[in-house]
Design an enzyme around this catalytic site. Structure first.
Site, PDB file in Angstrom:
ATOM      1  CE1 TYR A 135     -38.472  14.061  24.045  1.00 13.13           C
ATOM      2  CE2 TYR A 135     -40.471  12.754  23.940  1.00 13.13           C
ATOM      3  CZ  TYR A 135     -39.849  13.972  23.878  1.00 13.13           C
ATOM      4  OH  TYR A 135     -40.591  15.100  23.654  1.00 13.13           O
ATOM      5  CE  LYS A 185     -26.636  25.008  24.619  1.00 12.36           C
ATOM      6  NZ  LYS A 185     -26.761  26.462  24.370  1.00 12.36           N
ATOM      7  CG  ASP A 217     -28.703  28.781  22.294  1.00  9.89           C
ATOM      8  OD1 ASP A 217     -28.261  28.227  21.258  1.00  9.89           O
ATOM      9  OD2 ASP A 217     -27.949  29.289  23.149  1.00  9.89           O
ATOM     10  CG  ASP A 241     -41.816  17.848  22.171  1.00  8.97           C
ATOM     11  OD1 ASP A 241     -42.888  17.758  21.552  1.00  8.97           O
ATOM     12  OD2 ASP A 241     -41.751  18.051  23.402  1.00  8.97           O
ATOM     13  CG  ASP A 245     -45.636  22.317  20.704  1.00  7.97           C
ATOM     14  OD1 ASP A 245     -45.731  21.329  19.954  1.00  7.97           O
ATOM     15  OD2 ASP A 245     -46.253  22.411  21.788  1.00  7.97           O
TER      16      ASP A 245
END
Ligand code: NAD
Ligand code: IPM
Ligand code: MN
Length: 351
Positions: A135, A185, A217, A241, A245
């Site tokens: 970001y 990751k 994942d 983020d 959701d």
């Protein structure tokens, strides 16, 4: 107690109005001051985060934030886009720890995207780092060697950034079921390898918390396979983020998930912070009167709890939300028919 109220754009305006009504109904003598952010502020002043809005936030004990984002602004230079308001506030106020709790309220088990026996076990907290990652790295456009246009965004974390969010997550786990899952990751990214190494170092200070690690994942898969396995999840800005959701639909709707963004600054009453639903300005339903305000109302409860030292009032709001839901105050996002103000009315009535 001073609170800055930044409704922002689209349904941000609609859902914030209901959360403000809930706060006012408690008659706690909180001074609420509204200011413009996002596309609305850009249209009025030419900047998505006007200096006077930032100054108001700095002079307050906490911030209630709606949402920013306006399709009219999607072609602006990035620094003028509405989203810069929320990114700018998080960075300028060093709000690096984003707490996103996800829990299934009684009666909502059947409204989850998952089967009720799977969804009913959800009671987790995502601790999302908010000041670093891809970001805030160097970004831009350039021309590749073959003349192609190329976009780039640099992902990085330094060890202090990882250490401070890890401490927040371990402490949160101590106050819950004592389980922390760090999501990264590390099989591919050096940023994640550093993240994992530092989380393991910090774990030595918390022998009472059980720590495990999961690749992002797999975490996305496990979140729908068996979300009940998670207590606290700590992860970087981008993965947090996305996973939050996803967690919202495991609960039932993105209109249900609240958040607190905290740093180290203390107020006279608690920890300074910004409180917002995890959803955006929802241009597809803005102005129609059926956005679900529960996430923002629950964010107001977090504001009272963390920044204003009003735990009892926060409990009352959460209890009123639970009762309203049990009594059927469900928006269209949850398969019901209640509109935004009707849901606000239902919560106020049950306070
Ligand atoms: P969104 O969260 O705004 O909407 C996604 C979907 O969920 C839409 O179909 C929307 O109608 C629905 N939805 C969202 N909140 C709801 C609610 N309270 N009740 C019922 N339904 C709801 O995400 P998006 O469409 O990807 O983004 C729209 C704009 O919002 C973009 O400009 C984006 O950048 C911005 N955004 C801002 C924030 C923020 O201010 N923190 C967060 C996310 C997205
Ligand atoms: C969120 C939003 C923001 C983010 C956007 C609007 C910058 O999606 O708060 O989840 O990516 O952090
Ligand atoms: Mn998001």
């Amino acid at each position: 107690m001073k609170v800055a109220v930044l409704p922002g754009d689209g349904i941000g305006q609609e859902v914030t109005r209901e959360a403000v009504r809930v706060i006012e109904a408690l008659s706690l003598g909180i001074e609420l001051t509204e200011a413009a952010v996002g596309g609305a502020a850009w249209k009025a002043t030419g900047h998505p985060l006007p200096p006077e809005t930032l100054a108001l936030c700095e002079a307050s004990d906490g911030i209630l934030f709606g949402a920013v984002g306006d399709p009219d602004c999607d072609a602006l230079d990035r620094h003028l886009r509405p989203e810069q308001a929320i990114l700018g506030l998080r960075k300028a106020l060093t709000l690096f720890a984003n707490l996103r709790p996800a829990k299934v309220f009684k009666g909502l088990e059947n409204h989850s995207a998952l089967r009720p026996e799977v969804s009913s076990a959800i009671d987790l907290l995502i601790v999302r780092e908010l000041n670093g990652d891809v970001y805030f790295g160097e970004k831009g456009f350039r021309t590749a060697a073959n003349g192609d246009r190329e976009g780039y965004d640099v992902m990085s974390y330094n060890e202090s950034e990882v250490r401070r969010i890890a401490h927040v997550a371990f402490r949160a786990a101590q106050g819950r079921r004592g389980k922390l899952c760090s999501v990264d990751k590390a099989n591919v990214l050096e940023t994640s390898q550093l993240w994992r190494d530092v989380v393991i170092e910090v774990a030595r200070d918390y022998p009472d918390v059980s720590l495990d690690h999961m690749y992002v994942d797999n975490a996305a898969m496990q979140l729908v396979r068996n979300p009940g396995q998670f207590d606290v999840v700590v992860t970087g800005n981008l993965f947090g983020d996305i996973l939050s959701d996803q967690a919202s639909m495991c609960v039932g709707s993105i209109g249900m998930l609240a958040s607190a963004s905290l740093g180290e600054r203390q107020t006279a009453y608690g920890t300074y912070g910004l409180y917002e639903p995890i959803h955006g300005s929802a241009p597809d339903i803005a102005g129609k009167g059926f956005a679900n305000p529960m996430a923002t109302i629950l964010s107001a409860a977090m504001l009272l709890r963390h920044s204003l030292g009003q735990a009892e009032a926060a409990d009352r709001i959460e209890a009123a939300v639970a009762l309203a839901l049990e009594d059927g105050a469900l928006g269209r996002d949850l398969g019901g028919t209640a509109g935004t103000t009707e849901i606000g009315d239902a919560v106020v009535a049950r306070l």
